[in-house]
Design a protein around this motif. Structure first.
Motif, PDB file in Angstrom:
ATOM      1  N   VAL A   1      26.901  29.434  19.168  1.00  0.00           N
ATOM      2  CA  VAL A   1      25.551  29.968  18.967  1.00  0.00           C
ATOM      3  C   VAL A   1      25.576  30.996  17.829  1.00  0.00           C
ATOM      4  CG1 VAL A   1      23.754  31.437  19.997  1.00  0.00           C
ATOM      5  CG2 VAL A   1      24.676  29.509  21.290  1.00  0.00           C
ATOM      6  N   LEU A   2      26.553  31.889  17.855  1.00  0.00           N
ATOM      7  CA  LEU A   2      26.637  32.911  16.805  1.00  0.00           C
ATOM      8  C   LEU A   2      27.009  32.305  15.456  1.00  0.00           C
ATOM      9  CD1 LEU A   2      28.284  35.921  18.636  1.00  0.00           C
ATOM     10  CD2 LEU A   2      25.949  35.735  17.787  1.00  0.00           C
ATOM     11  N   LEU A   3      27.908  31.335  15.460  1.00  0.00           N
ATOM     12  CA  LEU A   3      28.335  30.717  14.211  1.00  0.00           C
ATOM     13  C   LEU A   3      27.201  29.979  13.505  1.00  0.00           C
ATOM     14  CD1 LEU A   3      31.818  29.324  15.294  1.00  0.00           C
ATOM     15  CD2 LEU A   3      31.395  31.127  13.594  1.00  0.00           C
ATOM     16  N   THR A   4      26.257  29.464  14.264  1.00  0.00           N
ATOM     17  CA  THR A   4      25.148  28.708  13.676  1.00  0.00           C
ATOM     18  C   THR A   4      23.901  29.561  13.448  1.00  0.00           C
ATOM     19  OG1 THR A   4      24.462  27.938  15.868  1.00  0.00           O
ATOM     20  CG2 THR A   4      25.934  26.492  14.604  1.00  0.00           C
ATOM     21  N   ALA A   5      23.947  30.819  13.845  1.00  0.00           N
ATOM     22  CA  ALA A   5      22.809  31.722  13.644  1.00  0.00           C
ATOM     23  C   ALA A   5      22.821  32.255  12.207  1.00  0.00           C
ATOM     24  CB  ALA A   5      22.868  32.873  14.638  1.00  0.00           C
ATOM     25  N   SER A   6      21.652  32.412  11.640  1.00  0.00           N
ATOM     26  CA  SER A   6      21.565  32.933  10.272  1.00  0.00           C
ATOM     27  C   SER A   6      21.510  34.456  10.238  1.00  0.00           C
ATOM     28  CB  SER A   6      20.339  32.348   9.566  1.00  0.00           C
ATOM     29  OG  SER A   6      19.164  32.689  10.273  1.00  0.00           O
ATOM     30  N   VAL A   7      21.252  35.066  11.381  1.00  0.00           N
ATOM     31  CA  VAL A   7      21.198  36.528  11.494  1.00  0.00           C
ATOM     32  C   VAL A   7      21.910  36.934  12.780  1.00  0.00           C
ATOM     33  CG1 VAL A   7      19.029  36.767  10.190  1.00  0.00           C
ATOM     34  CG2 VAL A   7      18.951  36.470  12.670  1.00  0.00           C
ATOM     35  N   PRO A   8      22.310  38.186  12.905  1.00  0.00           N
ATOM     36  CA  PRO A   8      22.911  38.656  14.160  1.00  0.00           C
ATOM     37  C   PRO A   8      21.918  38.512  15.315  1.00  0.00           C
ATOM     38  CG  PRO A   8      23.244  40.245  12.400  1.00  0.00           C
ATOM     39  CD  PRO A   8      22.273  39.231  11.881  1.00  0.00           C
ATOM     40  N   LEU A   9      22.458  38.287  16.508  1.00  0.00           N
ATOM     41  CA  LEU A   9      21.614  38.053  17.679  1.00  0.00           C
ATOM     42  C   LEU A   9      21.881  39.077  18.774  1.00  0.00           C
ATOM     43  CD1 LEU A   9      22.059  34.170  18.006  1.00  0.00           C
ATOM     44  CD2 LEU A   9      20.175  35.401  16.893  1.00  0.00           C
ATOM     45  N   SER A  10      20.834  39.402  19.519  1.00  0.00           N
ATOM     46  CA  SER A  10      20.983  40.241  20.711  1.00  0.00           C
ATOM     47  C   SER A  10      21.502  39.369  21.850  1.00  0.00           C
ATOM     48  CB  SER A  10      19.632  40.844  21.109  1.00  0.00           C
ATOM     49  OG  SER A  10      18.768  39.836  21.623  1.00  0.00           O
TER      50      SER A  10
END
Length: 154
Positions: A33-42
């Motif tokens: 999920v984090l690797l495919t996110a374009s921005v940091p996530l909560s």
């Protein structure tokens, strides 16, 4: 999955084997999920994206536990000023890592991870200690505008 992400996951599995910890499917999926996110996530955004991508509910408390594991294994970083998480940009690197410094765009929220020489952190720590202050974290988070966003304001 892209070749880059496949390579990162393979390296992550190698790291976990070498340190004697288990990369469970939920840990792996959360990292994806984090690797495919374009921005940091909560943590809440991670739980939401996890449900969308894997059609499975992941309680937020589980996300926090998984994030703690991934941080401990140096696979993820927590951005303290934003209370969000980002995958380490150097998972597949074989060189010794420097202290992470994060350049955070205040407009588009992208993050660039760059290393800062340990000597510089050591000098900063020494200078700070002369004030009687003790650092609890060496992580630096610098806010500003990325090149793309800065171009929109000119």
């Amino acid at each position: 999955m892209s070749a880059d992400i496949d390579q990162i996951i393979r390296k992550t599995e190698e790291i976990c084997i070498s340190t004697g910890v288990k990369l469970t499917p939920k840990r792996k999926h959360t990292l994806l999920v984090l690797l495919t996110a374009s921005v940091p996530l909560s943590a809440y955004e991670i739980a939401e994206q996890y449900k969308i991508k894997f059609n499975e509910t992941l309680p937020v408390m589980s996300v926090y536990r998984i994030m703690n594991f991934l941080i401990q294994e140096k696979l993820v970083h927590k951005l303290e000023t934003a209370n969000r998480y980002v995958a380490c940009a150097h998972i597949t690197c074989d060189h010794p890592h420097e202290i992470p410094q994060f350049l955070i765009c205040d407009r588009c929220h992208t993050v660039k991870e760059v290393g800062i020489k340990k000597r510089i952190i050591s000098e900063l720590k020494h200078s700070i200690e002369h004030t009687g202050f003790t650092l609890s974290s060496h992580q630096l988070e610098l806010h500003g505008l990325c090149e793309q966003c800065r171009g929109h304001t000119l």
